[in-house]
Design a protein around this motif. Structure first.
Motif, PDB file in Angstrom:
ATOM      1  N   GLN A  33      -4.494 -42.541 -24.374  1.00 25.24           N
ATOM      2  CA  GLN A  33      -4.286 -43.072 -23.021  1.00 25.24           C
ATOM      3  C   GLN A  33      -3.721 -41.990 -22.087  1.00 25.24           C
ATOM      4  N   GLU A  34      -2.727 -41.253 -22.575  1.00 24.28           N
ATOM      5  CA  GLU A  34      -2.140 -40.192 -21.742  1.00 24.28           C
ATOM      6  C   GLU A  34      -3.167 -39.089 -21.463  1.00 24.28           C
ATOM      7  N   MET A  35      -3.960 -38.760 -22.467  1.00 25.33           N
ATOM      8  CA  MET A  35      -4.988 -37.731 -22.255  1.00 25.33           C
ATOM      9  C   MET A  35      -6.007 -38.196 -21.204  1.00 25.33           C
ATOM     10  N   GLY A  77       5.548 -28.748 -17.964  1.00 21.26           N
ATOM     11  CA  GLY A  77       6.097 -29.714 -18.904  1.00 21.26           C
ATOM     12  C   GLY A  77       7.114 -30.632 -18.232  1.00 21.26           C
ATOM     13  N   THR A  78       8.323 -30.098 -18.035  1.00 21.33           N
ATOM     14  CA  THR A  78       9.424 -30.911 -17.503  1.00 21.33           C
ATOM     15  C   THR A  78       9.051 -31.636 -16.207  1.00 21.33           C
ATOM     16  N   GLN A  79       8.460 -30.915 -15.272  1.00 24.91           N
ATOM     17  CA  GLN A  79       8.194 -31.544 -13.965  1.00 24.91           C
ATOM     18  C   GLN A  79       7.053 -32.555 -14.059  1.00 24.91           C
ATOM     19  N   LEU A  80       6.133 -32.363 -14.993  1.00 28.15           N
ATOM     20  CA  LEU A  80       5.088 -33.369 -15.251  1.00 28.15           C
ATOM     21  C   LEU A  80       5.733 -34.628 -15.833  1.00 28.15           C
ATOM     22  N   HIS A  81       6.709 -34.438 -16.702  1.00 27.56           N
ATOM     23  CA  HIS A  81       7.416 -35.587 -17.282  1.00 27.56           C
ATOM     24  C   HIS A  81       8.147 -36.360 -16.183  1.00 27.56           C
ATOM     25  N   LYS A  82       8.709 -35.645 -15.213  1.00 28.10           N
ATOM     26  CA  LYS A  82       9.457 -36.307 -14.132  1.00 28.10           C
ATOM     27  C   LYS A  82       8.532 -37.018 -13.153  1.00 28.10           C
ATOM     28  N   GLU A  83       7.391 -36.406 -12.846  1.00 32.15           N
ATOM     29  CA  GLU A  83       6.555 -36.879 -11.735  1.00 32.15           C
ATOM     30  C   GLU A  83       5.285 -37.605 -12.145  1.00 32.15           C
ATOM     31  N   GLY A  84       4.800 -37.341 -13.365  1.00 28.30           N
ATOM     32  CA  GLY A  84       3.505 -37.893 -13.772  1.00 28.30           C
ATOM     33  C   GLY A  84       2.365 -37.019 -13.279  1.00 28.30           C
ATOM     34  N   PRO A  85       1.123 -37.362 -13.694  1.00 30.04           N
ATOM     35  CA  PRO A  85      -0.032 -36.485 -13.427  1.00 30.04           C
ATOM     36  C   PRO A  85      -0.367 -36.273 -11.943  1.00 30.04           C
TER      37      PRO A  85
END
Ligand code: RRO
Length: 313
Positions: free
Chosen positions: A28-30, A272-280
């Motif tokens: 799903q995430e991919m 990594g980190t900022q994708l985790h915070k903000e989403g795609p």
């Protein structure tokens, strides 16, 4: 404005992708990454058997970054290879997928490489030599002899595009020694850097650590690590043979951070980190920000400034 990046076997629409581990554990995430503006994507580092990883809480976002001790949770090699093969079948013209492996031993890494080699996988494989969070397992890439031996055995059996994910180094002697090793192999790329291992973040209200594994010690990502990441990208860009490209990872939060990584010599850029915070959706924003910086500076394409960091004479 052209943000295309030629890397390995392909010209990607833009250099941005997720860092392995973030937004890539499940299919799903991919799918969500595939539907974003990211130019490429990579799967979570995997082992042959499925792993639950470390006890939670094991990932914590802080103002200037993140700390994690995930412990390599993943759904197992077959899950990711099945996904990759299916994705390639359904999207024959899509950009190549990156496939990350992180075996618990040389033998496990070789077994996965052999299965990838024999499969129809057409993408790019990343061998993670730098997981900082498996208790009792030191990061392989801090052992230079073991790294050499692993790469020697890997290239004896593997002929598809292969890159390595490295931990940060902090000394010129180590940059030199690791570059000497890497230059002996037909690597497609070096990815610098993984999280800065074994930091400690303390919650000021409760005077406690914020993650449970390893009494709070974990890999640091985000803004904290950008100078270290840039130094590693630059150090390897200036030491590796030109056939080995660089992926820049560490502290990329906005267009300026991306520009700096490219200036140091990175080709692809992982978040990594900022994708985790903000989403795609971050990919839409950061592409726009990088394009705006290039416009102001009068660049039409990345190749006009890539690697061209100025020093003071
Ligand atoms: O799963 C993890 O704990 C993890 C891995 Br494999 C890695 O390569 N880097 C990281 O920060 N965490």
């Amino acid at each position: 404005m052209n943000l295309e990046m030629t890397f390995a076997t392909h010209t990607f629409a833009n250099p941005f992708m997720n860092a392995s581990g973030v937004h890539c554990i499940t299919v799903q995430e991919m799918h969500e990454l595939a539907n974003s503006d990211a130019g490429a994507m990579i799967t979570k580092s995997c082992t042959i058997p499925e792993r639950a990883g470390n006890p939670e809480p094991r990932y914590y976002d802080v103002a200037l970054g993140s700390i994690n001790s995930m412990g390599l949770p993943n759904l197992g090699f077959a899950y990711y290879l099945d996904y990759a093969l299916q994705y390639e079948k359904e999207n024959p013209t899509a950009a190549p997928l990156f496939f990350s492996i992180a075996g618990m031993s040389v033998a496990e890494n070789l077994e996965m490489l052999e299965m990838i080699e024999k499969s129809d996988f057409r993408g790019i494989t990343e061998l993670n030599l730098s997981c900082p969070n498996v208790p009792g397992k030191p990061q392989l890439a801090y052992d230079f002899d073991a790294t050499f031996e692993t790469l020697k055995q890997a290239f004896a059996i593997f002929t598809k595009p292969l890159g390595v994910k490295l931990p940060p180094y902090f000394d010129f002697a180590h940059f030199d020694a690791m570059a000497d090793i890497l230059n002996q192999f037909p690597l497609t790329y070096v990815n610098a850097i993984n999280s800065v291992g074994n930091g400690l973040y303390i919650d000021p209200q409760s005077d406690t650590v914020v993650i449970k594994p390893k009494d709070g010690f974990g890999g640091i990502g985000g803004e904290y690590i950008k100078p270290t990441a840039l130094a590693n990208v630059r150090a390897f860009y200036t030491r590796l043979k030109p056939e080995i490209q660089i992926i820049g990872t560490g502290g990329i939060c906005n267009g300026q951070d991306a520009f700096e990584h490219l200036l140091c010599g990175a080709s692809m850029l992982q978040i990594g980190t900022q994708l985790h915070k903000e989403g795609p959706e971050i990919f839409t924003r950061i592409i726009k920000e990088l394009a705006e910086i290039m416009e102001v500076k009068g660049y039409q394409s990345i190749s006009e400034f890539q690697g061209k960091l100025r020093t003071i004479s």
